[in-house]
Design a protein around this motif. Structure first.
Motif, PDB file in Angstrom:
ATOM      1  N   THR A   1      -1.873  -1.280 -19.163  1.00 50.09           N
ATOM      2  CA  THR A   1      -2.712  -1.756 -18.054  1.00 50.09           C
ATOM      3  C   THR A   1      -3.053  -0.617 -17.104  1.00 50.09           C
ATOM      4  N   ILE A   2      -2.039   0.174 -16.753  1.00 45.89           N
ATOM      5  CA  ILE A   2      -2.253   1.302 -15.841  1.00 45.89           C
ATOM      6  C   ILE A   2      -3.140   2.356 -16.498  1.00 45.89           C
ATOM      7  N   THR A   3      -2.873   2.640 -17.770  1.00 46.41           N
ATOM      8  CA  THR A   3      -3.680   3.620 -18.496  1.00 46.41           C
ATOM      9  C   THR A   3      -5.132   3.162 -18.585  1.00 46.41           C
TER      10      THR A   3
ATOM     11  N   SER B   1       1.017  -4.991  -9.465  1.00 45.57           N
ATOM     12  CA  SER B   1       2.278  -5.179  -8.730  1.00 45.57           C
ATOM     13  C   SER B   1       2.350  -6.573  -8.120  1.00 45.57           C
TER      14      SER B   1
ATOM     15  N   SER C   1      -6.162  -1.591  -9.195  1.00 38.45           N
ATOM     16  CA  SER C   1      -5.597  -2.187 -10.408  1.00 38.45           C
ATOM     17  C   SER C   1      -4.074  -2.165 -10.373  1.00 38.45           C
ATOM     18  N   ILE C   2      -3.517  -1.038  -9.929  1.00 39.62           N
ATOM     19  CA  ILE C   2      -2.053  -0.924  -9.845  1.00 39.62           C
ATOM     20  C   ILE C   2      -1.508  -1.889  -8.793  1.00 39.62           C
TER      21      ILE C   2
END
Length: 393
Positions: A165-167, A188, A183-184
């Motif tokens: 997801t982060i990538t 969270s 997005s991060i």
């Protein structure tokens, strides 16, 4: 002259539907004859029909395949009872955490030492519980090493999906640090809300256990349980799309919540699996196969890379899994490591993401698809050879 009522694209879609219908019907028989997993057979069939031009370009086919993938992760999540996951004994959790950490660290060192593309840091340790459900059908729910494998794989898959997801946020077109940060942040918040929701629902159903029966009656002619599950599945896709998070993460967690809080419906997973594996999920595998060019099989460098990646993935898991040997024994440790060496769905997902963002070449993409196929075919066969099937209920 009267124009045809069907547009060229609609004709392509109809042709695809006919071909897919044939694959859906024939794949179980072909798989039984070849003694291959049905999913691997469907990928092979997709590659064959794609090679001979029976499948054209269709956005509708791709959308349906994506839904099949999300549904597969939804079903995979239903194999995981979050209550058992959160109540995992401390020693097992510590070993699981160490195992996952060692996998990522060793992958990083290997990629650095061999000067590979950095995306392999994510590819080599990736794990998915998708094909573990196939092993449950063979060995049963009472198999201790397989239950341990599922718990550990859940932690590893969640780690893989979060990193994916982060990538994905950083690899998105028109990338900006603000959007990546958003997005991060959303990720969270989502994970925090999931943990909070787990606690709240646990208390709610503890105080009002009859609420479970109201939502999912034991005897119901209107299929309220299926309707509720499908509604949750659709809503989670909407939420993850709006927040630009990986839908696979939401699908997996949604399935886990249903398995955790509605375990009184013993036939629910069976009913949902029958629908998924009979329709939506095979379409995903057929589509993936259609994206693979069979000509790549005749390229020595692609075959070599595929076998190399498979060897590295298996070898690192065997090495890192040794931390479990005192607990489950050497033979079970071997089976445990092998069961984690066939991340078919997430490996294909990462390969697709990397290829669409030009991080890897078409040759590398083809090699990764081949790796996923080889693992699905060879690893399951090897597990059955090492431990002949003896179902434990």
């Amino acid at each position: 002259m009267q124009q045809s009522a069907i547009s060229p694209q609609n004709l392509i879609d109809l042709k695809i539907l006919i071909v897919v219908a044939g694959c859906l019907f024939l794949s179980p028989y072909i798989a039984k004859f070849l003694r291959l997993p049905v999913s691997a057979t469907e990928i092979i069939l997709g590659a064959i029909i794609g090679y001979f031009g029976f499948i054209g370009q269709s956005e509708n086919f791709k959308i349906l395949a994506d839904v099949g993938f999300y549904y597969l992760m939804f079903i995979a999540g239903m194999e995981v009872n979050l209550q058992a996951f959160f109540n995992m004994e401390k020693n097992l959790f510590q070993k699981s955490f160490l195992y996952v950490l060692m996998l990522y660290l060793s992958s990083f060192l290997l990629v650095w030492a061999l000067n590979l593309d950095y995306i392999f840091i994510l590819i080599i340790p990736v794990m998915s519980v998708g094909l573990l459900s196939v092993l449950f059908k063979e060995f049963g729910k009472g198999c201790y090493w397989l239950n341990t494998s599922m718990l550990v794989a859940t932690l590893a898959e969640l780690t893989s999906i979060v990193i994916l997801t982060i990538t994905g946020a950083f690899l998105r077109e028109n990338f900006s640090f603000i959007e990546a940060g958003q997005s991060i942040l959303y990720l969270s918040i989502f994970l925090g809300l999931c943990i909070l929701g787990f606690k709240i629902l646990g208390l709610l159903f503890w105080w009002y256990p009859q609420l479970k029966i109201i939502l999912m009656p034991r005897e119901d002619n209107n299929e309220k349980d299926i309707r509720l599950c499908v509604a949750i599945f659709i809503l989670i896709i909407v939420v993850m799309t709006l927040t630009k998070l990986e839908i696979v993460l939401g699908s997996f967690i949604a399935g886990s919540f249903i398995a955790t809080f509605f375990n009184h419906k013993k036939d629910l997973e069976h009913k949902l699996s029958n629908f998924g594996y009979g329709f939506l999920i095979p379409i995903f595998f057929i589509y993936i196969g259609s994206t693979f060019d069979l000509k790549m099989l005749f390229k020595y460098n692609i075959l070599l890379l595929a076998f190399f990646v498979m060897f590295i993935m298996v070898a690192l898991r065997l090495l890192c899994a040794l931390v479990f040997t005192p607990k489950i024994g050497f033979k079970n440790t071997l089976l445990f490591a092998l069961s984690h060496s066939m991340p078919l769905t997430l490996l294909i997902a990462i390969a697709s993401l990397s290829y669409s963002t030009k991080l890897i070449t078409e040759d590398t993409y083809s090699a990764l698809i081949l790796t996923a196929l080889f693992e699905a075919i060879l690893i399951i066969s090897l597990i059955k050879f090492i431990s002949p099937t003896k179902k434990i209920e």
